[in-house]
Design a protein around this motif. Structure first.
Motif, PDB file in Angstrom:
ATOM      1  N   HIS A  51     109.436  53.497  15.496  1.00  0.00           N
ATOM      2  CA  HIS A  51     110.376  52.428  15.161  1.00  0.00           C
ATOM      3  C   HIS A  51     109.671  51.078  15.345  1.00  0.00           C
ATOM      4  CE1 HIS A  51     114.891  51.205  15.213  1.00  0.00           C
ATOM      5  NE2 HIS A  51     114.156  50.452  14.412  1.00  0.00           N
ATOM      6  N   PHE A  52     109.061  50.609  14.267  1.00  0.00           N
ATOM      7  CA  PHE A  52     108.267  49.377  14.254  1.00  0.00           C
ATOM      8  C   PHE A  52     108.935  48.225  14.994  1.00  0.00           C
ATOM      9  CE2 PHE A  52     108.319  45.365  11.792  1.00  0.00           C
ATOM     10  CZ  PHE A  52     107.060  44.887  12.094  1.00  0.00           C
ATOM     11  N   GLY A  53     110.213  47.979  14.729  1.00  0.00           N
ATOM     12  CA  GLY A  53     110.896  46.809  15.269  1.00  0.00           C
ATOM     13  C   GLY A  53     111.147  46.842  16.750  1.00  0.00           C
ATOM     14  N   HIS A  54     110.979  47.985  17.383  1.00  0.00           N
ATOM     15  CA  HIS A  54     111.298  48.090  18.803  1.00  0.00           C
ATOM     16  C   HIS A  54     110.152  48.660  19.628  1.00  0.00           C
ATOM     17  CE1 HIS A  54     115.449  46.952  18.128  1.00  0.00           C
ATOM     18  NE2 HIS A  54     115.395  47.696  17.043  1.00  0.00           N
ATOM     19  N   CYS A  55     108.933  48.524  19.136  1.00  0.00           N
ATOM     20  CA  CYS A  55     107.791  49.061  19.884  1.00  0.00           C
ATOM     21  C   CYS A  55     107.561  48.248  21.157  1.00  0.00           C
ATOM     22  CB  CYS A  55     106.533  49.073  19.010  1.00  0.00           C
ATOM     23  SG  CYS A  55     105.958  47.448  18.500  1.00  0.00           S
ATOM     24  N   GLU A  56     106.832  48.839  22.111  1.00  0.00           N
ATOM     25  CA  GLU A  56     106.508  48.141  23.361  1.00  0.00           C
ATOM     26  C   GLU A  56     105.555  46.981  23.087  1.00  0.00           C
ATOM     27  OE1 GLU A  56     106.602  51.098  27.153  1.00  0.00           O
ATOM     28  OE2 GLU A  56     104.895  51.320  25.836  1.00  0.00           O
ATOM     29  N   TYR A  57     104.560  47.251  22.259  1.00  0.00           N
ATOM     30  CA  TYR A  57     103.551  46.247  21.917  1.00  0.00           C
ATOM     31  C   TYR A  57     102.803  46.725  20.685  1.00  0.00           C
ATOM     32  CZ  TYR A  57     100.731  49.595  24.570  1.00  0.00           C
ATOM     33  OH  TYR A  57     100.139  50.741  25.019  1.00  0.00           O
ATOM     34  N   PHE A  58     101.931  45.878  20.168  1.00  0.00           N
ATOM     35  CA  PHE A  58     101.077  46.238  19.047  1.00  0.00           C
ATOM     36  C   PHE A  58      99.650  46.361  19.558  1.00  0.00           C
ATOM     37  CE2 PHE A  58     104.719  44.317  17.104  1.00  0.00           C
ATOM     38  CZ  PHE A  58     104.939  45.096  15.976  1.00  0.00           C
ATOM     39  N   THR A  59      98.997  47.458  19.205  1.00  0.00           N
ATOM     40  CA  THR A  59      97.581  47.605  19.487  1.00  0.00           C
ATOM     41  C   THR A  59      96.836  47.092  18.265  1.00  0.00           C
ATOM     42  OG1 THR A  59      98.015  49.582  20.815  1.00  0.00           O
ATOM     43  CG2 THR A  59      95.735  49.226  20.092  1.00  0.00           C
ATOM     44  N   VAL A  60      95.922  46.144  18.471  1.00  0.00           N
ATOM     45  CA  VAL A  60      95.130  45.599  17.371  1.00  0.00           C
ATOM     46  C   VAL A  60      93.678  46.022  17.588  1.00  0.00           C
ATOM     47  CG1 VAL A  60      94.343  43.497  16.216  1.00  0.00           C
ATOM     48  CG2 VAL A  60      96.698  43.637  17.079  1.00  0.00           C
ATOM     49  N   PHE A  61      93.197  46.842  16.677  1.00  0.00           N
ATOM     50  CA  PHE A  61      91.807  47.289  16.741  1.00  0.00           C
ATOM     51  C   PHE A  61      90.968  46.461  15.777  1.00  0.00           C
ATOM     52  CE2 PHE A  61      93.793  51.480  17.895  1.00  0.00           C
ATOM     53  CZ  PHE A  61      93.254  51.574  19.166  1.00  0.00           C
ATOM     54  N   THR A  62      89.840  45.968  16.255  1.00  0.00           N
ATOM     55  CA  THR A  62      88.840  45.368  15.375  1.00  0.00           C
ATOM     56  C   THR A  62      87.887  46.493  15.015  1.00  0.00           C
ATOM     57  OG1 THR A  62      89.046  43.266  16.528  1.00  0.00           O
ATOM     58  CG2 THR A  62      87.092  43.566  15.137  1.00  0.00           C
ATOM     59  N   VAL A  63      87.699  46.716  13.717  1.00  0.00           N
ATOM     60  CA  VAL A  63      86.864  47.839  13.293  1.00  0.00           C
ATOM     61  C   VAL A  63      85.696  47.352  12.449  1.00  0.00           C
ATOM     62  CG1 VAL A  63      88.760  49.510  13.379  1.00  0.00           C
ATOM     63  CG2 VAL A  63      88.285  48.309  11.248  1.00  0.00           C
ATOM     64  N   ASP A  64      84.614  48.076  12.557  1.00  0.00           N
ATOM     65  CA  ASP A  64      83.465  47.862  11.686  1.00  0.00           C
ATOM     66  C   ASP A  64      83.575  48.931  10.608  1.00  0.00           C
ATOM     67  OD1 ASP A  64      80.987  48.029  10.397  1.00  0.00           O
ATOM     68  OD2 ASP A  64      79.938  47.247  12.154  1.00  0.00           O
ATOM     69  N   ASP A  65      84.055  48.513   9.452  1.00  0.00           N
ATOM     70  CA  ASP A  65      84.332  49.448   8.369  1.00  0.00           C
ATOM     71  C   ASP A  65      83.063  50.146   7.885  1.00  0.00           C
ATOM     72  OD1 ASP A  65      86.147  50.724   6.834  1.00  0.00           O
ATOM     73  OD2 ASP A  65      86.281  49.185   5.288  1.00  0.00           O
ATOM     74  N   SER A  66      81.952  49.428   7.881  1.00  0.00           N
ATOM     75  CA  SER A  66      80.715  50.031   7.373  1.00  0.00           C
ATOM     76  C   SER A  66      80.175  51.106   8.326  1.00  0.00           C
ATOM     77  CB  SER A  66      79.653  48.958   7.132  1.00  0.00           C
ATOM     78  OG  SER A  66      79.326  48.316   8.347  1.00  0.00           O
ATOM     79  N   ARG A  67      80.379  50.892   9.637  1.00  0.00           N
ATOM     80  CA  ARG A  67      79.889  51.885  10.611  1.00  0.00           C
ATOM     81  C   ARG A  67      80.976  52.860  11.024  1.00  0.00           C
ATOM     82  NH1 ARG A  67      77.264  47.670  14.185  1.00  0.00           N
ATOM     83  NH2 ARG A  67      78.574  48.611  15.752  1.00  0.00           N
ATOM     84  N   LYS A  68      82.207  52.628  10.519  1.00  0.00           N
ATOM     85  CA  LYS A  68      83.342  53.522  10.807  1.00  0.00           C
ATOM     86  C   LYS A  68      83.616  53.654  12.299  1.00  0.00           C
ATOM     87  CE  LYS A  68      83.692  54.625   6.413  1.00  0.00           C
ATOM     88  NZ  LYS A  68      84.370  53.643   5.618  1.00  0.00           N
ATOM     89  N   GLU A  69      83.637  52.494  12.983  1.00  0.00           N
ATOM     90  CA  GLU A  69      83.925  52.571  14.410  1.00  0.00           C
ATOM     91  C   GLU A  69      84.776  51.396  14.870  1.00  0.00           C
ATOM     92  OE1 GLU A  69      79.965  52.795  15.989  1.00  0.00           O
ATOM     93  OE2 GLU A  69      79.803  50.641  16.190  1.00  0.00           O
ATOM     94  N   ILE A  70      85.442  51.607  15.998  1.00  0.00           N
ATOM     95  CA  ILE A  70      86.266  50.566  16.623  1.00  0.00           C
ATOM     96  C   ILE A  70      85.350  49.733  17.507  1.00  0.00           C
ATOM     97  CG2 ILE A  70      88.122  50.154  18.270  1.00  0.00           C
ATOM     98  CD1 ILE A  70      89.352  52.851  17.266  1.00  0.00           C
TER      99      ILE A  70
END
Length: 122
Positions: free
Chosen positions: A15-34
């Motif tokens: 339930h998007f509107g009532h989540c505890e928090y948002f986890t924001v991952f910065t990813v390196d798309d070329s290396r396929k890693e967080i």
């Protein structure tokens, strides 16, 4: 690039509107890693009426990996340049890694309980 995931106890909150928090991952798309992780507090009340989309966009988020979400919330996120992939579930880190490996696909399903009589639509 940055991915945001609505989170409750390290799991995708369906339930998007009532989540505890948002986890924001910065990813390196070329290396396929967080390569980085931030936690963003969830606004009080309903997600689609809050400024969370703008906050995430200002952070550079371009994709939301979510469980269920109404079309209103999808439209708000899309309007600030955040693409939405619905139907995700499980551990947020594993979901992000699945997206990076290309094994995640959008369910395309809206959460229809939002459409009729939900608090988002007073």
């Amino acid at each position: 690039m940055k991915l945001a995931l609505p989170t409750r106890q390290n799991q995708i909150d369906s339930h998007f509107g009532h989540c505890e928090y948002f986890t924001v991952f910065t990813v390196d798309d070329s290396r396929k890693e967080i390569i980085g992780q931030d936690l963003v507090g969830s606004p009080e009340g309903c997600g689609c009426k809050s400024n969370i989309a703008a906050v995430l966009a200002e952070m550079g988020v371009s994709l939301m990996l979510a469980g269920n979400m109404g079309d209103g919330a999808v439209n708000v996120l899309n309007s600030v340049g955040i693409e939405v992939m619905r139907g995700c579930s499980g551990n947020v880190r594993e979901v992000a890694l699945s997206w990076l490996s290309g094994t995640l696909s959008d369910s395309g399903e809206s959460c229809h309980e939002h459409e009729h009589g939900h608090e988002c639509h007073h």
